[in-house]
Scaffold this motif. Structure first.
Motif, PDB file in Angstrom:
ATOM      1  N   LEU A  33      24.416 -34.355  28.805  1.00  0.00           N
ATOM      2  CA  LEU A  33      25.375 -34.339  27.703  1.00  0.00           C
ATOM      3  C   LEU A  33      25.008 -35.325  26.596  1.00  0.00           C
ATOM      4  O   LEU A  33      25.664 -35.358  25.561  1.00  0.00           O
ATOM      5  N   GLN A  34      23.960 -36.109  26.798  1.00  0.00           N
ATOM      6  CA  GLN A  34      23.594 -37.099  25.787  1.00  0.00           C
ATOM      7  C   GLN A  34      23.216 -36.448  24.463  1.00  0.00           C
ATOM      8  O   GLN A  34      23.477 -37.008  23.398  1.00  0.00           O
ATOM      9  N   ALA A  35      22.641 -35.248  24.476  1.00  0.00           N
ATOM     10  CA  ALA A  35      22.295 -34.575  23.219  1.00  0.00           C
ATOM     11  C   ALA A  35      23.551 -34.214  22.442  1.00  0.00           C
ATOM     12  O   ALA A  35      23.609 -34.383  21.217  1.00  0.00           O
ATOM     13  N   ALA A  36      24.560 -33.729  23.134  1.00  0.00           N
ATOM     14  CA  ALA A  36      25.823 -33.391  22.459  1.00  0.00           C
ATOM     15  C   ALA A  36      26.477 -34.636  21.875  1.00  0.00           C
ATOM     16  O   ALA A  36      26.979 -34.614  20.746  1.00  0.00           O
ATOM     17  N   PRO A  53      21.916 -23.814  12.903  1.00  0.00           N
ATOM     18  CA  PRO A  53      20.864 -23.874  13.935  1.00  0.00           C
ATOM     19  C   PRO A  53      21.134 -24.970  14.976  1.00  0.00           C
ATOM     20  O   PRO A  53      20.842 -24.782  16.156  1.00  0.00           O
ATOM     21  N   GLN A  54      21.701 -26.097  14.550  1.00  0.00           N
ATOM     22  CA  GLN A  54      22.053 -27.141  15.517  1.00  0.00           C
ATOM     23  C   GLN A  54      23.140 -26.643  16.468  1.00  0.00           C
ATOM     24  O   GLN A  54      23.092 -26.910  17.668  1.00  0.00           O
ATOM     25  N   VAL A  60      23.091 -23.103  23.394  1.00  0.00           N
ATOM     26  CA  VAL A  60      22.061 -22.648  24.334  1.00  0.00           C
ATOM     27  C   VAL A  60      21.706 -23.765  25.315  1.00  0.00           C
ATOM     28  O   VAL A  60      21.576 -23.534  26.523  1.00  0.00           O
ATOM     29  N   SER A  61      21.588 -24.979  24.815  1.00  0.00           N
ATOM     30  CA  SER A  61      21.266 -26.121  25.669  1.00  0.00           C
ATOM     31  C   SER A  61      22.366 -26.370  26.702  1.00  0.00           C
ATOM     32  O   SER A  61      22.081 -26.544  27.891  1.00  0.00           O
ATOM     33  N   LEU A  62      23.606 -26.390  26.256  1.00  0.00           N
ATOM     34  CA  LEU A  62      24.715 -26.636  27.189  1.00  0.00           C
ATOM     35  C   LEU A  62      24.883 -25.498  28.182  1.00  0.00           C
ATOM     36  O   LEU A  62      25.228 -25.725  29.346  1.00  0.00           O
ATOM     37  N   ALA A  63      24.612 -24.254  27.748  1.00  0.00           N
ATOM     38  CA  ALA A  63      24.672 -23.130  28.677  1.00  0.00           C
ATOM     39  C   ALA A  63      23.590 -23.267  29.755  1.00  0.00           C
ATOM     40  O   ALA A  63      23.848 -23.019  30.941  1.00  0.00           O
ATOM     41  N   CYS A  66      24.678 -25.880  32.200  1.00  0.00           N
ATOM     42  CA  CYS A  66      25.724 -25.352  33.080  1.00  0.00           C
ATOM     43  C   CYS A  66      25.141 -24.455  34.165  1.00  0.00           C
ATOM     44  O   CYS A  66      25.566 -24.516  35.320  1.00  0.00           O
ATOM     45  N   VAL A  67      24.173 -23.627  33.802  1.00  0.00           N
ATOM     46  CA  VAL A  67      23.556 -22.726  34.786  1.00  0.00           C
ATOM     47  C   VAL A  67      22.850 -23.525  35.877  1.00  0.00           C
ATOM     48  O   VAL A  67      22.893 -23.167  37.052  1.00  0.00           O
ATOM     49  N   ILE A  68      22.226 -24.625  35.511  1.00  0.00           N
ATOM     50  CA  ILE A  68      21.464 -25.404  36.478  1.00  0.00           C
ATOM     51  C   ILE A  68      22.344 -26.361  37.271  1.00  0.00           C
ATOM     52  O   ILE A  68      22.193 -26.522  38.477  1.00  0.00           O
ATOM     53  N   VAL A  69      23.303 -26.994  36.614  1.00  0.00           N
ATOM     54  CA  VAL A  69      24.036 -28.094  37.226  1.00  0.00           C
ATOM     55  C   VAL A  69      25.316 -27.659  37.927  1.00  0.00           C
ATOM     56  O   VAL A  69      25.674 -28.217  38.963  1.00  0.00           O
ATOM     57  N   LEU A  70      26.020 -26.666  37.407  1.00  0.00           N
ATOM     58  CA  LEU A  70      27.324 -26.321  37.964  1.00  0.00           C
ATOM     59  C   LEU A  70      27.303 -25.714  39.369  1.00  0.00           C
ATOM     60  O   LEU A  70      28.197 -26.008  40.151  1.00  0.00           O
ATOM     61  N   PRO A  71      26.340 -24.873  39.738  1.00  0.00           N
ATOM     62  CA  PRO A  71      26.394 -24.317  41.102  1.00  0.00           C
ATOM     63  C   PRO A  71      26.481 -25.363  42.218  1.00  0.00           C
ATOM     64  O   PRO A  71      27.302 -25.205  43.129  1.00  0.00           O
ATOM     65  N   PRO A  72      25.712 -26.456  42.202  1.00  0.00           N
ATOM     66  CA  PRO A  72      25.901 -27.448  43.266  1.00  0.00           C
ATOM     67  C   PRO A  72      27.265 -28.132  43.213  1.00  0.00           C
ATOM     68  O   PRO A  72      27.799 -28.531  44.240  1.00  0.00           O
ATOM     69  N   LEU A  73      27.838 -28.251  42.030  1.00  0.00           N
ATOM     70  CA  LEU A  73      29.146 -28.893  41.917  1.00  0.00           C
ATOM     71  C   LEU A  73      30.279 -27.979  42.344  1.00  0.00           C
ATOM     72  O   LEU A  73      31.369 -28.448  42.662  1.00  0.00           O
TER      73      LEU A  73
END
Length: 108
Positions: A33-36, A53-54, A60-63, A66-73
């Motif tokens: 979340l540091q980029a946001a 564009p930002q 796209v970055s946050l999606a 979410c795809v990578i991090v949320l399943p284990p949580l």
């Protein structure tokens, strides 16, 4: 410039200490979340313009995060107990018999 470098080192140390208290998946979610936060603070503090564009890149970055991090949580407690049992069989313990992941020095 020296102040920024010192601040970054302190924040990295705090992140490593924080890993003793939370899971790696949750730590990764917070870290990504540091980029946001960077874009948001640059708009607020530096009066930068937030362009389309930002915005698209941020979504796209946050999606992706979410795809990578949320399943284990989002695992159900039965899955977590199975994983913790497997980890306790495979992780080394210290002299007290405690697992390294239970050595959080801070209240949870």
């Amino acid at each position: 410039c020296v102040g920024i470098v010192c601040t970054l080192h302190i924040l990295n140390i705090l992140m490593i200490v924080g890993l003793e208290c939370i899971s790696v998946a949750l730590s990764n979610a917070v870290f990504q979340l540091q980029a946001a936060f960077c874009v948001g603070l640059s708009v607020i503090l530096l009066k930068d313009r937030f362009t389309r564009p930002q915005a698209v890149g941020m979504v796209v970055s946050l999606a992706g995060v979410c795809v990578i991090v949320l399943p284990p949580l989002m695992m159900v407690p039965d899955d977590l107990s199975t994983i913790s049992e497997a980890k306790s069989q495979n992780t080394p313990s210290d002299a007290s018999g405690a697992s390294p992941t239970t050595n959080c020095r801070f209240p949870q």
